[in-house]
Design a protein around this motif. Structure first.
Motif, mmCIF file in Angstrom:
data_model
loop_
_atom_site.group_PDB
_atom_site.id
_atom_site.type_symbol
_atom_site.label_atom_id
_atom_site.label_comp_id
_atom_site.label_asym_id
_atom_site.label_seq_id
_atom_site.Cartn_x
_atom_site.Cartn_y
_atom_site.Cartn_z
ATOM 1 N N ILE A 1 11.403 -11.139 0.835
ATOM 2 C CA ILE A 1 11.085 -9.660 1.859
ATOM 3 C C ILE A 1 9.968 -8.909 1.071
ATOM 4 O O ILE A 1 9.228 -8.706 2.558
ATOM 5 C CB ILE A 1 12.623 -9.380 1.602
ATOM 6 C CG1 ILE A 1 13.785 -10.306 1.658
ATOM 7 C CG2 ILE A 1 12.387 -7.956 2.126
ATOM 8 C CD1 ILE A 1 15.146 -9.328 1.937
ATOM 9 N N LEU A 2 9.410 -8.978 -0.290
ATOM 10 C CA LEU A 2 8.317 -8.066 -0.170
ATOM 11 C C LEU A 2 7.126 -8.609 0.149
ATOM 12 O O LEU A 2 6.368 -7.966 0.751
ATOM 13 C CB LEU A 2 8.089 -8.503 -2.130
ATOM 14 C CG LEU A 2 9.775 -7.218 -2.702
ATOM 15 C CD1 LEU A 2 9.255 -7.425 -4.582
ATOM 16 C CD2 LEU A 2 9.373 -5.846 -2.543
ATOM 17 N N LEU B 1 7.397 -7.786 3.362
ATOM 18 C CA LEU B 1 6.971 -6.536 3.485
ATOM 19 C C LEU B 1 5.361 -5.493 3.155
ATOM 20 O O LEU B 1 5.143 -5.449 3.640
ATOM 21 C CB LEU B 1 8.021 -5.843 2.740
ATOM 22 C CG LEU B 1 8.820 -5.443 3.657
ATOM 23 C CD1 LEU B 1 9.750 -4.376 2.309
ATOM 24 C CD2 LEU B 1 8.468 -4.836 4.481
ATOM 25 N N LEU B 2 4.470 -6.849 2.606
ATOM 26 C CA LEU B 2 3.275 -7.238 1.309
ATOM 27 C C LEU B 2 2.240 -7.265 3.180
ATOM 28 O O LEU B 2 0.854 -6.042 3.135
ATOM 29 C CB LEU B 2 3.326 -7.580 1.084
ATOM 30 C CG LEU B 2 1.398 -7.552 0.266
ATOM 31 C CD1 LEU B 2 1.828 -6.415 -0.717
ATOM 32 C CD2 LEU B 2 1.662 -8.650 -1.081
ATOM 33 N N ILE B 3 3.232 -8.456 3.787
ATOM 34 C CA ILE B 3 1.906 -8.025 5.166
ATOM 35 C C ILE B 3 2.453 -7.665 6.189
ATOM 36 O O ILE B 3 1.405 -6.673 6.878
ATOM 37 C CB ILE B 3 2.252 -9.437 5.439
ATOM 38 C CG1 ILE B 3 1.827 -10.342 4.322
ATOM 39 C CG2 ILE B 3 0.961 -10.115 6.538
ATOM 40 C CD1 ILE B 3 1.918 -11.670 4.647
ATOM 41 N N PRO C 1 3.972 -3.459 6.549
ATOM 42 C CA PRO C 1 5.077 -2.121 5.838
ATOM 43 C C PRO C 1 5.983 -2.353 6.518
ATOM 44 O O PRO C 1 7.026 -1.639 5.862
ATOM 45 C CB PRO C 1 3.986 -1.729 5.156
ATOM 46 C CG PRO C 1 2.285 -2.619 5.803
ATOM 47 C CD PRO C 1 2.732 -3.392 6.641
ATOM 48 N N SER C 2 6.056 -2.332 7.871
ATOM 49 C CA SER C 2 6.780 -1.722 8.392
ATOM 50 C C SER C 2 8.082 -2.993 9.495
ATOM 51 O O SER C 2 8.900 -1.809 10.804
ATOM 52 C CB SER C 2 6.164 -0.900 9.509
ATOM 53 O OG SER C 2 5.252 -1.304 10.424
#
Lengths: 340, 292
Positions: free
Chosen positions: B270-271, B274-276, B278-279
């Motif tokens: 998940i992180l 989200l890094l790729i 962000p929304s």
């Protein structure tokens, strides 16, 4: 020179507080309360860091227990497994959580709002899972045994009064450090970020830099707390570093008031007192179990957000201020009247 | 090959539950901009209420309906007593408010139902079915069916009815909606009631598989929240994709790497996502920005 509207550290408060801590073991001598007070000190260090992060940088962390756990396990592995001196492992126990916070902050700098809350939550769960599963290093769910006690000048700091003083010594240092940060240029910059990030960045405040710094600082405080916790207890287990623990730290900050360093400290003490009262009631009335504690924590969080959105400490402090200024303005009015 | 199919089936089953929970998050978020971290607690209440009703001898179908009604009313009460009063609070406070509610509900549940895992009968007879070297229980099929049903009904409700239009209107612009005679207050209350009902439904569906207990809500709530975030907050298709993705990550991670590490694997993924993005996967650029 005293500038209008600029808050300064009230050294009187720190002094009075330090004195109260100094005399506490002479008034309350039962070892149960002393242990509780020592724990309260450890939690207070984390809460102060989290309070800075929430109240000043306007960020939320739902995974503060991760940094606490990393601090505790770093020093445990370094001292018990590798035979280092705890004093040498202290900087490492601060460095690792700080480093992780740096990586987190760096990679997650594009996240904000609920997404950031999610990221910190994920971090907390990942770290907890690793503590349970990385058995080769952490010894798994059953816990890590044989953490050495602290030695200072050939004198063992064992649990009880010596450790109580050690912990609160660190709390005072953290408190003074935080108060000074809050009342410095950095603190004002941070508060402006909390109020409006857009406005402050257009005033030339490097918002991401300050947010990152405070995030790292809060992680290092949690690491310090972990170090203290590990060397106080002979053994630690991952159960102390769960999501629930992160929420408990949150509750402490929210209750006391996230916009104030003192608030986090007072909040910690109050939450610990709630725990003790529930424990004592539970001994008298068998139907009151430790679950009641959670019901009350939940209730506190709900009531505080609805009725005291700024938290207990700032609200009460304002009452006192209002009371005092009313008195003094009345006095000066009387003086003026007398002169006439 | 059989393994892969088995893990995928398990992943889709559990992912469907996450998807329903995530849809509950999205329903509330899109109208009120509140993240209700007590959403998992609705799931828990759904399962445990059903347990009490069936053990009291209430017929299955009636128990089903009563459970949904009871939990919906609790959702309505939560909105009325808490969220309405805290209107205008910042997101941090709202997160804390709903976390407080979650802890409170969980504490009460542990007093009422105790700490044991309880057994709830499955919807229909539960003899596992074999499909190409993999087994699947009828209850798991029910879970997926219910998820699809929820998605379909929500789509009808939001896109095809007047209530749904009012819902969307107060999500896009509460002030304009008010000028058009829509009460955002009523919509806020409706969103909580609706998502409590969704939670209860998820709880009913998962109860025979997971054996509900007072603390099941925490992890389900967290996973549902992750699914909603992963899909992009406010996006219903995103929530379903997020839910299924998390379910699959979890069951494949547990199957091929280590069952103890599954949460670490899921949340690391998940992180990374989200890094790729962000929304979230289907999130708009502006969603969730500038909030906290």
């Amino acid at each position: 020179m005293k500038l209008q509207g600029v808050q300064q550290t009230k050294w009187m408060g720190v002094l009075v507080f330090a004195l109260a801590i100094l005399v506490f073991p002479f008034i309350v001598t039962q070892s149960f309360y002393l242990t509780q007070a020592t724990f309260a000190g450890i939690y207070a260090i984390i809460a102060i860091g989290l309070g800075l992060l929430m109240g000043y940088a306007g960020q939320i962390s739902l995974g503060q227990a991760a940094f606490y756990g990393i601090g505790a396990y770093t020093t445990s592995v370094l001292t018990a497994t590798m035979g280092w001196s705890p004093w040498v492992s202290l900087p490492i126990a601060l460095l690792f959580p700080g480093l992780l916070a740096f990586i987190m902050g760096y990679t997650m700098s594009r996240l904000s709002g609920y997404y950031l809350a999610m990221a910190t939550l994920a971090l907390g769960i990942i770290v907890h899972t690793l503590l349970v599963e990385w058995r080769g290093v952490t010894k798994g769910a059953s816990g890590f045994f044989g953490i050495p006690q602290l030695n200072l000048f050939g004198y063992t700091i064992n649990q009880g009064i010596p450790y109580y003083y050690l912990v609160w010594f660190f709390v005072i240092i953290v408190l003074i450090l935080s108060l000074n940060i809050v009342h410095s240029r950095v603190g004002r910059a941070l508060r402006s970020i909390h109020d409006s990030e857009i406005a402050s960045s257009s005033m030339g405040v490097n918002t991401s830099k300050y947010k990152m710094q405070i995030f790292i600082l809060s992680a290092m405080f949690a690491g310090l707390a972990g170090w203290l916790f590990a060397h106080m207890s002979y053994s630690i287990s991952p159960a102390a570093f769960t999501f629930d623990a992160s929420i408990l730290f949150l509750a402490m900050v929210v209750l006391g008031g996230s916009g104030s360093v003192w608030g986090a400290l007072i909040g910690t003490l109050l939450i610990r007192m709630v725990g003790i009262v529930v424990h004592m009631l539970g001994e008298k009335f068998p139907f009151i179990t430790s679950d009641f504690e959670h019901v009350i924590y939940g209730l506190i969080l709900m009531l505080v957000v609805i009725f005291l959105p700024r938290g207990l400490f700032p609200t009460v402090a304002d009452w006192f201020d209002a009371l005092l200024t009313k008195r003094s303005s009345k006095k000066s009015m009387l003086k003026l009247a007398a002169k006439r | 090959m059989g393994d892969l199919l088995q893990f995928t089936l398990t992943g889709v089953t559990i992912g469907s539950i996450y998807a329903i929970v995530a849809l509950g998050f999205v329903t509330i978020y899109s109208v009120t901009k509140v993240i209700n971290l007590a959403q998992g607690e609705f799931v828990m209440l759904g399962g445990l209420t059903m347990y009490s009703l069936t053990s009291a001898g209430v017929p299955y179908l009636l128990g089903f309906v009563i459970t949904i009604i009871v939990v919906s009313i609790l959702g309505w009460i939560m909105e009325y007593l808490l969220i309405r009063r805290a209107k205008g609070a910042d997101p941090i406070s709202l997160i804390i408010l709903t976390i407080g509610t979650a802890i409170f509900i969980r504490g009460i549940a542990s007093v009422v139902w105790g700490k044991d895992q309880l057994r709830v009968a499955p919807f229909t007879e539960n003899t596992p079915v074999n499909i190409a070297n993999a087994t699947i229980t009828p209850q798991a099929i029910w879970v997926v069916v219910i998820m699809l049903l929820v998605v379909f009904l929500l789509y009808i409700l939001i896109d095809k009815t007047m209530v749904g239009k009012a819902f969307q209107a107060s999500s896009v612009n509460p002030l304009a909606a008010r000028l058009m005679g829509i009460s955002p207050k009523r919509m806020s209350s409706l969103s909580f009631t609706l998502s409590a009902a969704l939670g209860a439904l998820a709880g009913l569906a998962i109860a025979p598989i997971m054996f509900p207990s007072y603390d099941m809500g925490t992890m389900l709530g967290i996973k549902g929240f992750s699914a909603a975030i992963l899909g992009g907050l406010g996006s219903a298709p995103g929530a379903v994709i997020g839910g299924l993705l998390i379910g699959l990550l979890e069951s494949l991670g547990a199957g091929y790497i280590s069952s103890g590490m599954k949460d670490a694997i899921t949340f690391s993924a998940i992180l990374l996502i989200l890094l790729i993005r962000p929304s979230g996967i289907l999130g708009e650029k502006s969603v969730g920005k500038g909030g906290l």
